[in-house]
Scaffold this active site. Structure first.
Site, PDB file in Angstrom:
ATOM      1  N   HIS A 201       0.682  -1.012   0.064  1.00  0.00           N
ATOM      2  CA  HIS A 201      -0.100   0.043   0.052  1.00  0.00           C
ATOM      3  C   HIS A 201       0.954   1.333   0.177  1.00  0.00           C
ATOM      4  O   HIS A 201       0.317   2.439  -0.168  1.00  0.00           O
ATOM      5  CB  HIS A 201      -1.190  -0.080   1.056  1.00  0.00           C
ATOM      6  CG  HIS A 201      -0.470   0.328   2.595  1.00  0.00           C
ATOM      7  ND1 HIS A 201      -0.155  -0.729   3.496  1.00  0.00           N
ATOM      8  CD2 HIS A 201      -0.104   1.310   3.188  1.00  0.00           C
ATOM      9  CE1 HIS A 201       0.254  -0.176   4.551  1.00  0.00           C
ATOM     10  NE2 HIS A 201       0.299   0.961   4.240  1.00  0.00           N
TER      11      HIS A 201
ATOM     12  N   ASP B 188       0.174  -7.675   1.370  1.00  0.00           N
ATOM     13  CA  ASP B 188       0.566  -6.228   1.475  1.00  0.00           C
ATOM     14  C   ASP B 188       2.062  -6.121   1.538  1.00  0.00           C
ATOM     15  O   ASP B 188       2.743  -5.474   2.496  1.00  0.00           O
ATOM     16  CB  ASP B 188      -0.128  -5.664   2.829  1.00  0.00           C
ATOM     17  CG  ASP B 188      -0.050  -4.028   2.663  1.00  0.00           C
ATOM     18  OD1 ASP B 188       0.368  -3.465   1.808  1.00  0.00           O
ATOM     19  OD2 ASP B 188      -0.277  -3.413   3.757  1.00  0.00           O
TER      20      ASP B 188
ATOM     21  N   GLY C 187       2.871   6.323   8.059  1.00  0.00           N
ATOM     22  CA  GLY C 187       4.264   6.830   7.660  1.00  0.00           C
ATOM     23  C   GLY C 187       5.418   5.683   8.287  1.00  0.00           C
ATOM     24  O   GLY C 187       6.595   5.620   7.896  1.00  0.00           O
ATOM     25  N   ASN C 188       4.921   4.834   9.160  1.00  0.00           N
ATOM     26  CA  ASN C 188       5.569   3.698   9.781  1.00  0.00           C
ATOM     27  C   ASN C 188       5.493   2.479   8.990  1.00  0.00           C
ATOM     28  O   ASN C 188       6.245   1.715   8.895  1.00  0.00           O
ATOM     29  CB  ASN C 188       5.177   3.376  11.057  1.00  0.00           C
ATOM     30  CG  ASN C 188       5.757   4.063  12.221  1.00  0.00           C
ATOM     31  OD1 ASN C 188       5.168   4.792  13.055  1.00  0.00           O
ATOM     32  ND2 ASN C 188       7.062   3.855  12.290  1.00  0.00           N
ATOM     33  N   SER C 189       4.437   2.684   7.998  1.00  0.00           N
ATOM     34  CA  SER C 189       4.205   1.475   7.091  1.00  0.00           C
ATOM     35  C   SER C 189       5.275   0.932   6.224  1.00  0.00           C
ATOM     36  O   SER C 189       5.945   2.022   5.613  1.00  0.00           O
ATOM     37  CB  SER C 189       3.142   1.964   6.078  1.00  0.00           C
ATOM     38  OG  SER C 189       1.764   1.736   6.611  1.00  0.00           O
TER      39      SER C 189
END
Lengths: 191, 291
Positions: free
Chosen positions: A50, A79, A148-150
């Site tokens: 994503h 993902d 933003g950690n993704s």
């Protein structure tokens, strides 16, 4: 816990943060940050599907260098996405063994939550397994994350990456277990 | 090995150790809660999660479910004790002395699932109902589960109580006292005074005259016929300032001192009647009806 042990643990945490920031990249599309990624051996970056919204992404290293990342593989259901980067002297993360996350063990996350570069959060493994009955397994961590950690690393106390941070469920961080990441990378033909 | 890694291993080991004596408690309609096998055959949990008296079951760490009966409740500290038949189930390693503000603690729930944090305060205003205030997240289903130190020794059980905003620990010492009482009497009586009260503000003149350091108290609005309060001569309109040496600043303070182990105890009630201080001797009784 004695003062010395507490002090040693804090020094270890600083070292751990330093070590993880070196292998955590920031991924951007046009000009704003989209997420984080982990530098994988042999010149690759793994991140969440994503986060990757186009075939070419800008990969920013901790030293400020900007490299072009080319999408190699993408698995929306898991993902996960894999990018190839070319450059000299690119570090890579230490990858943990498949059964490395024990409930209760310390974990740290590094990423760029809400645009804050290289932010460290710490907590413990809450559970390993599906969140809902019959769902896919996650490393569920008692760690505070934000957008933003993704795609950034969830690592153990020795700095080995045990999962890829993907989302929050209430106050729990959900990370794709490293075993699944390894399977995905292998399936893309990367050793 | 570095200090951080060794702490990490200790915490994971603590979860494994403590979860051997942790059970799931199935006593409310939706999500079950957690419990601790405290002594052989006795499981403790959070009282507010035991919403039924019949058909309670307990899920062992190996996944087997066994029937349980409600052996006693102490609603003042949100504790319930269940009886089970599971002689082979390990009993928790309890430490009833070590909890200190600043200690790293783990809260566990059935699964096992874990969260960590620190003891942020110990409320010792009412010594026999002191609770631990915790800086950690109690996830759904955690209430009644073990609160452990970094070695996996159980220092209390957790409860979110009736509020979503609090993470509390019932200290092991308080659990021990309740369990001792149950074992001694064979059941858990419900302490009873027999008054209904309302909060009341004390007039400045009275505060000055009696050198009181509390601004509020509890005023008696009803005295139940035949109750310990009636026998002691308490009257409607009496203002209760202290009982058994504990300040009563609100009706909840009165509830907090009515603990099972006080049944049969003769205590002094300090009251104001017509503006004058008096002391009455009250023998705490047992609530006649079950509910």
């Amino acid at each position: 816990m004695s003062g010395r042990i507490a002090g040693d643990a804090i020094l270890d945490l600083e070292e751990l943060a330093h070590q993880l920031r070196r292998v955590t990249v920031e991924l951007t599309g046009d000009d704003h940050g989209l997420g984080s990624g982990v530098l994988w051996p042999h010149g690759f970056v793994v991140t969440n599907a994503h986060v990757v919204r186009r075939p070419r992404m800008t990969v920013r290293l901790v030293d400020g260098r900007r490299l072009e990342g080319e999408l190699v593989a993408r698995a929306a259901d898991a993902d996960l996405a894999l990018l190839r980067v070319a450059g000299i002297g690119i570090p890579s993360a230490v990858i943990a063994g498949p059964e490395s996350a024990r409930v209760g063990s310390l974990v740290v996350a590094v990423g760029h939550p809400l645009g804050v570069r290289g932010a460290l959060s710490a907590g413990i493994v809450h559970a390993v397994g599906p969140v809902t009955r019959g769902g896919r397994p996650w490393i569920q961590a008692d760690v505070r994350l934000a957008p933003g950690n993704s795609g950034g690393p969830l690592a153990d106390a020795a700095g080995r990456v045990v999962g890829l941070n993907a989302m929050m469920a209430g106050s729990l961080a959900l990370a794709v277990p490293i075993a699944e990441v390894i399977r995905f990378v292998r399936s893309a033909g990367v050793p | 090995m570095n200090a951080l890694l060794s702490l990490s291993n200790d915490l994971a080991g603590a979860v494994e150790h403590a979860s051997r004596a942790m059970v799931g408690v199935n006593a409310r309609p939706r999500m079950g809660s957690s419990g601790v096998h405290w002594r052989s055959g006795l499981v403790v949990t959070a009282n507010h999660t035991v919403q039924v008296d019949e058909d309670v079951t307990v899920t062992r760490p190996d996944g087997r479910t066994v029937p349980a009966t409600v052996a006693g409740r102490d609603s003042a500290i949100d504790l319930a004790i269940l009886r089970i038949d599971a002689p082979d189930l390990p009993v928790a390693e309890v430490d009833d002395e070590s909890a200190r503000v600043g200690h790293i603690v783990l809260a566990l729930g059935r699964g096992p699932r874990a969260s960590w944090g620190i003891v942020s305060a110990i409320d010792d205003a009412r010594s026999d109902a002191a609770l631990l205030t915790l800086d950690l997240t109690l996830y759904p289903g955690f209430s009644g589960g073990p609160l452990t130190d970094a070695r996996g020794r159980v220092v209390g059980i957790t409860t979110s109580g009736s509020s979503r905003h609090f993470q509390l620990g019932i200290p092991a010492a308080a659990v021990n006292r309740a369990v001792d009482e149950l074992v001694r009497r064979g059941r858990m009586p419900r302490a009873y005074l027999g008054v209904s009260t309302q909060p009341v503000r004390l007039p400045e003149s009275v505060l000055a005259q009696l050198a009181l350091d509390q601004r509020t108290a509890a005023i008696v609005v009803d005295v139940h016929a035949g109750s310990p309060a009636a026998h002691a001569g308490l009257l409607i309109g009496d203002v209760i300032i202290a009982v058994a040496g504990v300040r009563i600043t609100a009706p909840l303070d009165l509830k907090a001192i009515l603990r099972p182990q006080r049944v049969g105890e003769s205590v002094v009630a300090s009251i104001l009647r017509g503006g004058e201080a008096r002391e009455l001797q009250v023998t705490i009784g047992e609530r006649p009806d079950r509910r």
